[in-house]
Design a protein around this motif. Sequence first.
Motif, PDB file in Angstrom:
ATOM      1  N   ILE A  57       0.792  -1.267   0.093  1.00  0.00           N
ATOM      2  CA  ILE A  57      -0.027   0.079  -0.037  1.00  0.00           C
ATOM      3  C   ILE A  57       0.895   1.207   0.072  1.00  0.00           C
ATOM      4  CG2 ILE A  57      -1.697   1.306   1.123  1.00  0.00           C
ATOM      5  CD1 ILE A  57      -2.735  -1.427   0.241  1.00  0.00           C
ATOM      6  N   SER A  59       1.109   5.925  -0.848  1.00  0.00           N
ATOM      7  CA  SER A  59       0.528   7.058  -0.748  1.00  0.00           C
ATOM      8  C   SER A  59       1.168   7.743  -1.942  1.00  0.00           C
ATOM      9  CB  SER A  59       1.008   7.874   0.352  1.00  0.00           C
ATOM     10  OG  SER A  59       0.182   7.457   1.371  1.00  0.00           O
ATOM     11  N   VAL A  60       0.159   8.213  -3.132  1.00  0.00           N
ATOM     12  CA  VAL A  60       0.516   9.068  -4.302  1.00  0.00           C
ATOM     13  C   VAL A  60      -0.124  10.231  -4.057  1.00  0.00           C
ATOM     14  CG1 VAL A  60       0.320   8.931  -6.589  1.00  0.00           C
ATOM     15  CG2 VAL A  60       0.572   6.764  -5.457  1.00  0.00           C
ATOM     16  N   ALA A  73      -3.741  10.022  -2.359  1.00  0.00           N
ATOM     17  CA  ALA A  73      -4.314   9.017  -2.579  1.00  0.00           C
ATOM     18  C   ALA A  73      -3.823   7.695  -2.111  1.00  0.00           C
ATOM     19  CB  ALA A  73      -4.735   8.787  -4.063  1.00  0.00           C
ATOM     20  N   MET A  74      -4.557   6.882  -1.723  1.00  0.00           N
ATOM     21  CA  MET A  74      -3.823   5.396  -1.324  1.00  0.00           C
ATOM     22  C   MET A  74      -4.018   4.537  -2.426  1.00  0.00           C
ATOM     23  SD  MET A  74      -2.739   6.434   1.738  1.00  0.00           S
ATOM     24  CE  MET A  74      -2.188   4.828   2.255  1.00  0.00           C
ATOM     25  N   ASP A  75      -3.000   3.894  -2.944  1.00  0.00           N
ATOM     26  CA  ASP A  75      -3.059   2.919  -3.960  1.00  0.00           C
ATOM     27  C   ASP A  75      -2.173   1.847  -3.668  1.00  0.00           C
ATOM     28  OD1 ASP A  75      -3.270   1.989  -6.533  1.00  0.00           O
ATOM     29  OD2 ASP A  75      -3.349   3.972  -7.309  1.00  0.00           O
ATOM     30  N   ALA A  76      -2.102   0.701  -4.342  1.00  0.00           N
ATOM     31  CA  ALA A  76      -1.233  -0.589  -4.289  1.00  0.00           C
ATOM     32  C   ALA A  76      -0.400  -0.850  -5.455  1.00  0.00           C
ATOM     33  CB  ALA A  76      -2.059  -1.658  -4.072  1.00  0.00           C
ATOM     34  N   VAL A  77       0.745  -1.228  -5.132  1.00  0.00           N
ATOM     35  CA  VAL A  77       1.803  -1.745  -5.920  1.00  0.00           C
ATOM     36  C   VAL A  77       2.344  -3.118  -5.676  1.00  0.00           C
ATOM     37  CG1 VAL A  77       2.708   0.524  -6.773  1.00  0.00           C
ATOM     38  CG2 VAL A  77       3.722  -0.721  -5.141  1.00  0.00           C
ATOM     39  N   LYS A  88       2.917   5.063 -11.005  1.00  0.00           N
ATOM     40  CA  LYS A  88       1.753   5.751 -10.221  1.00  0.00           C
ATOM     41  C   LYS A  88       1.696   7.297 -10.683  1.00  0.00           C
ATOM     42  CE  LYS A  88      -0.459   1.886  -8.867  1.00  0.00           C
ATOM     43  NZ  LYS A  88      -1.550   1.590  -9.246  1.00  0.00           N
ATOM     44  N   GLU A  91       0.560   7.666 -13.939  1.00  0.00           N
ATOM     45  CA  GLU A  91      -1.172   7.598 -13.949  1.00  0.00           C
ATOM     46  C   GLU A  91      -1.814   8.356 -13.131  1.00  0.00           C
ATOM     47  OE1 GLU A  91      -3.822   4.158 -11.397  1.00  0.00           O
ATOM     48  OE2 GLU A  91      -2.044   3.530 -12.061  1.00  0.00           O
ATOM     49  N   TYR A  92      -1.252   9.215 -12.159  1.00  0.00           N
ATOM     50  CA  TYR A  92      -2.131  10.204 -11.728  1.00  0.00           C
ATOM     51  C   TYR A  92      -1.944  11.548 -12.389  1.00  0.00           C
ATOM     52  CZ  TYR A  92      -3.685   7.293  -7.556  1.00  0.00           C
ATOM     53  OH  TYR A  92      -4.412   6.216  -7.111  1.00  0.00           O
ATOM     54  N   THR A 133       5.642  11.984  -2.551  1.00  0.00           N
ATOM     55  CA  THR A 133       5.317  10.545  -2.689  1.00  0.00           C
ATOM     56  C   THR A 133       6.610   9.680  -2.351  1.00  0.00           C
ATOM     57  OG1 THR A 133       3.905  11.127  -4.668  1.00  0.00           O
ATOM     58  CG2 THR A 133       4.834   8.912  -4.608  1.00  0.00           C
TER      59      THR A 133
END
Length: 175
Positions: A57, A59-60, A73-77, A88, A91-92, A133
Amino acid sequence: MKKIILFLMSAMLMVSLAACTPTQPKMETTPPDPQVMASTGGASDKVPDPNAEPMEIISVYSMNDDKTGLNQAMDAVDKLTAEALVSKLIEYGVLEEGTTVLKYESADGVGTLDLSAVPKSDDKLIITSIGNTFVENFELSKLKLLVNGKNYSNSSIKLGDNDYLEYEKDYKEIK
């Protein structure tokens, strides 16, 4: 005979009133077995796939809609790497498609990130997005940002050899 009819009528009235009276539901004293409970289809029913690869998990940070600050935003890699974070950020919408990590290293809480390109517009927001980030996810105290091996600079920001990006706590509004 009237007494018998009166008695039967009274008995039927009591039975009908007792049948219409609300009753308290019975409370279970032991919790139900989760495997026995019926599925409701909600998020609480989701059981992780034991064969799935674990995700990290992250943060971006990216620009908010009116470009006055950042959103988190919280995301996953799959695995926490500089390349995954840059992907990411692309992507954002922080970095442009095709941006690559030329080099990333960290030691003693200080990271150095060398990217192939950094957009020139909204420069303060972009470098703060990159800095927050990387600093947060890699638990750094500061980050050196390079572009093609040279200190980041453009018309309004020129980072020198001793200039580093640190985590910006007031990221929601950047001046």
